[in-house]
Write a protein that holds these residues in place. Sequence first.
Motif, PDB file in Angstrom:
ATOM      1  N   THR A  49       0.807  -1.220   0.000  1.00  0.00           N
ATOM      2  CA  THR A  49       0.000   0.000   0.000  1.00  0.00           C
ATOM      3  C   THR A  49       0.839   1.267   0.000  1.00  0.00           C
ATOM      4  O   THR A  49       0.313   2.347  -0.252  1.00  0.00           O
ATOM      5  CB  THR A  49      -0.957   0.030   1.219  1.00  0.00           C
ATOM      6  OG1 THR A  49      -0.182  -0.026   2.414  1.00  0.00           O
ATOM      7  CG2 THR A  49      -1.939  -1.128   1.157  1.00  0.00           C
ATOM      8  N   ASP A  50       2.132   1.130   0.291  1.00  0.00           N
ATOM      9  CA  ASP A  50       3.033   2.286   0.316  1.00  0.00           C
ATOM     10  C   ASP A  50       4.395   1.866  -0.219  1.00  0.00           C
ATOM     11  O   ASP A  50       5.272   1.459   0.539  1.00  0.00           O
ATOM     12  CB  ASP A  50       3.165   2.834   1.741  1.00  0.00           C
ATOM     13  CG  ASP A  50       4.110   4.017   1.831  1.00  0.00           C
ATOM     14  OD1 ASP A  50       4.555   4.534   0.779  1.00  0.00           O
ATOM     15  OD2 ASP A  50       4.411   4.432   2.971  1.00  0.00           O
ATOM     16  N   PRO A  51       4.594   1.964  -1.541  1.00  0.00           N
ATOM     17  CA  PRO A  51       5.861   1.507  -2.135  1.00  0.00           C
ATOM     18  C   PRO A  51       7.102   2.252  -1.641  1.00  0.00           C
ATOM     19  O   PRO A  51       8.219   1.803  -1.869  1.00  0.00           O
ATOM     20  CB  PRO A  51       5.669   1.698  -3.631  1.00  0.00           C
ATOM     21  CG  PRO A  51       4.227   2.007  -3.831  1.00  0.00           C
ATOM     22  CD  PRO A  51       3.643   2.401  -2.527  1.00  0.00           C
TER      23      PRO A  51
END
Length: 101
Positions: A49-51
């Motif tokens: 969800t948060d690269p």
Amino acid sequence: MTLVSLLELTLSPEAAADHDASLAVVAQVLEATRAFEGCLGCDVVVDVTDPAHVVVVERWESLEHDDAYRAWRRTPEGASRLGEVLAQPPALSRYTTADGV
């Protein structure tokens, strides 16, 4: 006793914008990590969800091997380019396996 070290990285916005190039820097840094005495291997995981949130999962033969590696990274010879892609300093957590659980 085998040790697992988790190195949590937060990529800077600029680095996150070119994710492949940023991970190439991480890969380059890990070449020396993997070659260091006592390193049993490293994996890189990326938050789905948060690269910009990347965790390096390192396995070491012992706490002493990991300590030696961390000390080496603080020398001019062990310095890396990792800071170029980070928004903040990495967070390090170290674990051992709970036997019998």
